[in-house]
Structure formats: structure tokens, C-alpha cells
Design an enzyme around this catalytic site. Structure first.
Site, PDB file in Angstrom:
ATOM      1  N   ASP A 137       0.810  -1.228   0.000  1.00  0.00           N
ATOM      2  CA  ASP A 137       0.000   0.000   0.000  1.00  0.00           C
ATOM      3  C   ASP A 137       0.842   1.277   0.000  1.00  0.00           C
ATOM      4  O   ASP A 137       0.321   2.351  -0.301  1.00  0.00           O
ATOM      5  CB  ASP A 137      -0.931   0.029   1.217  1.00  0.00           C
ATOM      6  CG  ASP A 137      -2.084  -0.955   1.087  1.00  0.00           C
ATOM      7  OD1 ASP A 137      -2.134  -1.690   0.089  1.00  0.00           O
ATOM      8  OD2 ASP A 137      -2.941  -0.985   2.005  1.00  0.00           O
ATOM      9  N   MET A 179      -5.894  -2.798  -4.583  1.00  0.00           N
ATOM     10  CA  MET A 179      -5.740  -2.683  -3.132  1.00  0.00           C
ATOM     11  C   MET A 179      -5.374  -1.254  -2.755  1.00  0.00           C
ATOM     12  O   MET A 179      -4.952  -0.460  -3.598  1.00  0.00           O
ATOM     13  CB  MET A 179      -4.721  -3.693  -2.617  1.00  0.00           C
ATOM     14  CG  MET A 179      -5.322  -5.084  -2.491  1.00  0.00           C
ATOM     15  SD  MET A 179      -4.228  -6.220  -1.621  1.00  0.00           S
ATOM     16  CE  MET A 179      -5.331  -7.607  -1.392  1.00  0.00           C
ATOM     17  N   GLY A 180      -5.502  -0.960  -1.509  1.00  0.00           N
ATOM     18  CA  GLY A 180      -5.285   0.393  -1.003  1.00  0.00           C
ATOM     19  C   GLY A 180      -6.361   0.654   0.023  1.00  0.00           C
ATOM     20  O   GLY A 180      -7.430   1.155  -0.286  1.00  0.00           O
ATOM     21  N   HIS A 282      -5.763 -10.253  -4.233  1.00  0.00           N
ATOM     22  CA  HIS A 282      -4.454 -10.690  -3.742  1.00  0.00           C
ATOM     23  C   HIS A 282      -3.455 -11.027  -4.834  1.00  0.00           C
ATOM     24  O   HIS A 282      -2.286 -11.260  -4.529  1.00  0.00           O
ATOM     25  CB  HIS A 282      -4.635 -11.864  -2.779  1.00  0.00           C
ATOM     26  CG  HIS A 282      -5.313 -11.439  -1.512  1.00  0.00           C
ATOM     27  ND1 HIS A 282      -6.677 -11.264  -1.434  1.00  0.00           N
ATOM     28  CD2 HIS A 282      -4.818 -11.115  -0.307  1.00  0.00           C
ATOM     29  CE1 HIS A 282      -6.988 -10.868  -0.214  1.00  0.00           C
ATOM     30  NE2 HIS A 282      -5.884 -10.761   0.491  1.00  0.00           N
ATOM     31  N   VAL A 283      -3.909 -11.042  -6.075  1.00  0.00           N
ATOM     32  CA  VAL A 283      -2.943 -11.263  -7.160  1.00  0.00           C
ATOM     33  C   VAL A 283      -1.878 -10.152  -7.122  1.00  0.00           C
ATOM     34  O   VAL A 283      -0.733 -10.357  -7.509  1.00  0.00           O
ATOM     35  CB  VAL A 283      -3.677 -11.348  -8.520  1.00  0.00           C
ATOM     36  CG1 VAL A 283      -4.101 -10.000  -9.036  1.00  0.00           C
ATOM     37  CG2 VAL A 283      -2.839 -12.060  -9.553  1.00  0.00           C
ATOM     38  N   ARG A 285      -0.484  -9.026  -4.544  1.00  0.00           N
ATOM     39  CA  ARG A 285       0.496  -9.274  -3.481  1.00  0.00           C
ATOM     40  C   ARG A 285       1.333 -10.516  -3.737  1.00  0.00           C
ATOM     41  O   ARG A 285       2.306 -10.764  -3.024  1.00  0.00           O
ATOM     42  CB  ARG A 285      -0.240  -9.450  -2.148  1.00  0.00           C
ATOM     43  CG  ARG A 285      -0.447  -8.166  -1.471  1.00  0.00           C
ATOM     44  CD  ARG A 285      -0.820  -8.207  -0.022  1.00  0.00           C
ATOM     45  NE  ARG A 285      -1.052  -9.439   0.642  1.00  0.00           N
ATOM     46  CZ  ARG A 285      -1.965  -9.596   1.609  1.00  0.00           C
ATOM     47  NH1 ARG A 285      -2.722  -8.592   1.962  1.00  0.00           N
ATOM     48  NH2 ARG A 285      -2.102 -10.740   2.216  1.00  0.00           N
TER      49      ARG A 285
END
Ligand code: F6P
Length: 353
Positions: A137, A179-180, A282-283, A285
Site C-alpha cells: 500500500d 488494493m489500497g 491478492h494477485v 500481493r
């Protein structure tokens, strides 16, 4: 360079906490390599973060055991959320483990949550702890960048690149949720890199009417396909979009995911344009870190073991400009490093429709 305070070999524990992040193994590998080769240190990994400290689940770490780990995503040590402060005897377990295993110190590689725990263990209980910030993030105060971030941005950008052609073929509005949780760093960078039409970030509550107006004007100009990047933590201006009840996990974190779908429905209803949603999840990550993240992780790992030998407890490794430095853990605690508004308003906004 001054001689390190602890020039003798030391015994150091390492753990990874919070969500995983590409580059964690590269940090461990670098700390172990320099520790073993230069100082003759012995390194011990705790499995599954603070759970492993509590239960004494450890694994020896060596140059040999970390061989081949530089490009590998995830963490060989495993990771968990949760804190020794969650239970009345949690901190005593940490103290006892450090003492019983004869550790000179503990390196904690983690995000905001883990660094706050590390800070409290050091400042309130005097434990010899050193932090290494991580998160895709990129929202940790005190460092210009966290490793894992450029990997997530690249993955999101690759996805956006692919979505352009299918969006154009069908004249669709594609919403890409990235994400974030509290900040829109990934959304902003991937939005710029991927040539998005609009980017919605947690720092700036969005107005769905205004967004639809932009998409309609774009259509009127003959641009029938659009990519809208939505950070998972983006929120509408209060009262402008039905959001439903917030749900929390057992650590008190809001369960995110799905904002892009709500926005897609709102766009469809208001404009009649066909919309589709891609939630990257989650891809972003997983998998191998970018070259940049491998280098930053390696520099943090080397700086961390040097800092252990300098007894810089209560500090964390940070990137300031081109330099790796140490910063007090207190700087990161309770803070969120939000998106640079000069970047968002001064650069990104010019390219969004
Ligand atoms: O903090 C990093 C992060 O990837 C956030 O962007 C995201 O909201 C969260 O972790 C997801 O966590 P989990 O792995 O518990 O689903």
C-alpha cells in the site's frame, strides 16, 4: 565508517508480520547474508509472526537456507495478523522467548500494525527491536517508499493494459478495483501508468454524478471505452451512494472489497453504459518482486543487520530520496502516508478524462 558497537557475532530473531508482500524473502536473505558473512551472526526465524514467538516455533536461517529466495514472493517464515498485546501474558511471552533463546535483538518486518507493536515493545518494555517497513500500500510514514509497492503497481498496470483492448472492443466502462485500504498510492500510480479515465482514492471522497458526467462527456467526444481505477478503500461523498453496513474482521479491520461493483451499478443506472468489474485482489500481493523491490528489500536487509550491530533499537530502516537511513519507529505509529496531492492533482488529474 565508525566500528559497530556490537562487533562480536550476535543472535538475532527475525519475523514477518501482517499481510505478505513481495520482497519479504529478499530482506531476510540480505540480513542473513551480511549477518553471517560479515559479522558471524546466528539468525533465527520465528514462524507465523508473533504466534511463533509465543509458541517458540522457530527455524534456523542461514545463507544456505535462503539460497534462491531473492525472487520468491510471500515469506518463508509465514505471517499472521495479531499482537502480543491482545492477551494479558503476550508481552511476557515475548520477553521470555528473547531471554531464553539468548537473542541480542529482534528484527520485525511489517506494516503499520507490526511496526506499532514493535514500537510499543521497545518504548514501553525496553526490548531490543528494530523495524523494517513493508506494504504494497506504500502508506507508511517516514519512508519515501515501501518494497512491494512497485510490484503491485506493475501487476495492476499490466491488468489495465489488457483491459483497454476488451473495453474498446465492446464499448464498455471497465472498473478495476485495486488494493489500497487507507490510501490510493497503487490506484494513482497504476492509473497514470495504465492511462485510466478516472481514479477513485480513499483520500478524496468521490462524487458518482460527477464521474458519470465525465464518462458521458467522453462518450460525446467519441471515446466509448473507459477504464476507471478504484482503490478498495475509496468512499463516496456522504449520502451520494448507498454503501451498506460496514463489516469488521476479528482484528477490527473493515472488510473491504466490492466498492467497484457498487460504482459500476451506479454508472450503469445513470448512464446506460455497459459496465464490467475486475477485482484484482491478492494477485497484487503474490509472486515475484520487481527488480526495484528486490533492490530496496536487499538494501533494507543489509541496513537492518548493520543497525542491530549499532544497537539502534526502536528504529526502522527507511528510504529518503536515494539514501537508506534509520528513523524512529514512533514516526510510523498512528500515521498514514497519504497520496501526494501534487502528484494526484498536478499530474494525474491532467490525464484523467
Ligand atoms: O495492507 C496491505 C493489504 O494488501 C491491503 O491493501 C488490503 O486491504 C489488505 O492487506 C488485505 O488483507 P488480507 O490479506 O488480510 O485480506
Amino acid at each position: 565508517m565508525a566500528a559497530p558497537l556490537l562487533s562480536r557475532p550476535v543472535r538475532v530473531g527475525i519475523l514477518t508480520g501482517g499481510g505478505d508482500c513481495p520482497g519479504l524473502n529478499a530482506v531476510i536473505r540480505a540480513a542473513v547474508r551480511k549477518g553471517e558473512r560479515v559479522y558471524g551472526d546466528e539468525m533465527i526465524g520465528f514462524l507465523d509472526a508473533w504466534d511463533g514467538v509465543r509458541d517458540r516455533r522457530t527455524t534456523p536461517l542461514s545463507i544456505d537456507s535462503m539460497r534462491g529466495m531473492l525472487p520468491r514472493g510471500g515469506t518463508v517464515l509465514g505471517t499472521r495478523r495479531g499482537s502480543p498485546f491482545d492477551t494479558p501474558d503476550g508481552v511476557d511471552h515475548v520477553k521470555q522467548t528473547i531471554s531464553d533463546l539468548g537473542l541480542d535483538g529482534l528484527i520485525v518486518i511489517g506494516g503499520n500494525g507490526s511496526l506499532s507493536i514493535a514500537c510499543r515493545l521497545h518504548s514501553e518494555h525496553g526490548l531490543p527491536i528494530l523495524g523494517v517497513p513493508k506494504t504494497i500500500d506504500n502508506d507508511i510514514e517516514g519512508t519515501d517508499l515501501t518494497f512491494g509497492f512497485t510490484t503491485a503497481v506493475q501487476i495492476a498496470t499490466d491488468a489495465i493494459d489488457r483491459l483497454h483492448t476488451t473495453a474498446e472492443s465492446h464499448d464498455r466502462v471497465m472498473l478495476v478495483e485495486v488494493m489500497g485500504r487507507h490510501t490510493g498510492w497503487i490506484a494513482t500510480h497504476a492509473g497514470i501508468a495504465g492511462g485510466a479515465t478516472a481514479v477513485l482514492i480513499p483520500e478524496i471522497p468521490f462524487d458518482v454524478e460527477e464521474l458519470c458526467g465525465r464518462l458521458i462527456r467522453r462518450h460525446d467526444r467519441g471515446r466509448f471505452a473507459s477504464i476507471v481505477v478504484v482503490a478498495e478503500g475509496a468512499e463516496p461523498i456522504a449520502g451520494t451512494l448507498e454503501m451498506g453496513e460496514k463489516i469488521y474482521d476479528r482484528f477490527g479491520h473493515v472488510v473491504l472489497g466490492g466498492i467497484a461493483t457498487r460504482v459500476a451499478h451506479a454508472i450503469g443506472d445513470r448512464t446506460g453504459f455497459e459496465t464490467r468489474v475486475v477485482q484484482l485482489g491478492h494477485v497484487q500481493r503474490g509472486g515475484t518482486p520487481t527488480a526495484f523491490d528486490r533492490v530496496l528489500s536487499t538494501r533494507f536487509g543489509v541496513a537492518a543487520i548493520d543497525a542491530v550491530h549499532d544497537e539502534q533499537w526502536g528504529k526502522m530502516t527507511v528510504l529518503k530520496g536515494e539514501q537508506i537511513e534509520l528513523e524512529d519507529l514512533t514516526v510510523a505509529v498512528g500515521q498514514t502516508r497519504t497520496v501526494d496531492r501534487e502528484l494526484f492533482d498536478g499530474v494525474a488529474a491532467h490525464f484523467f478524462a
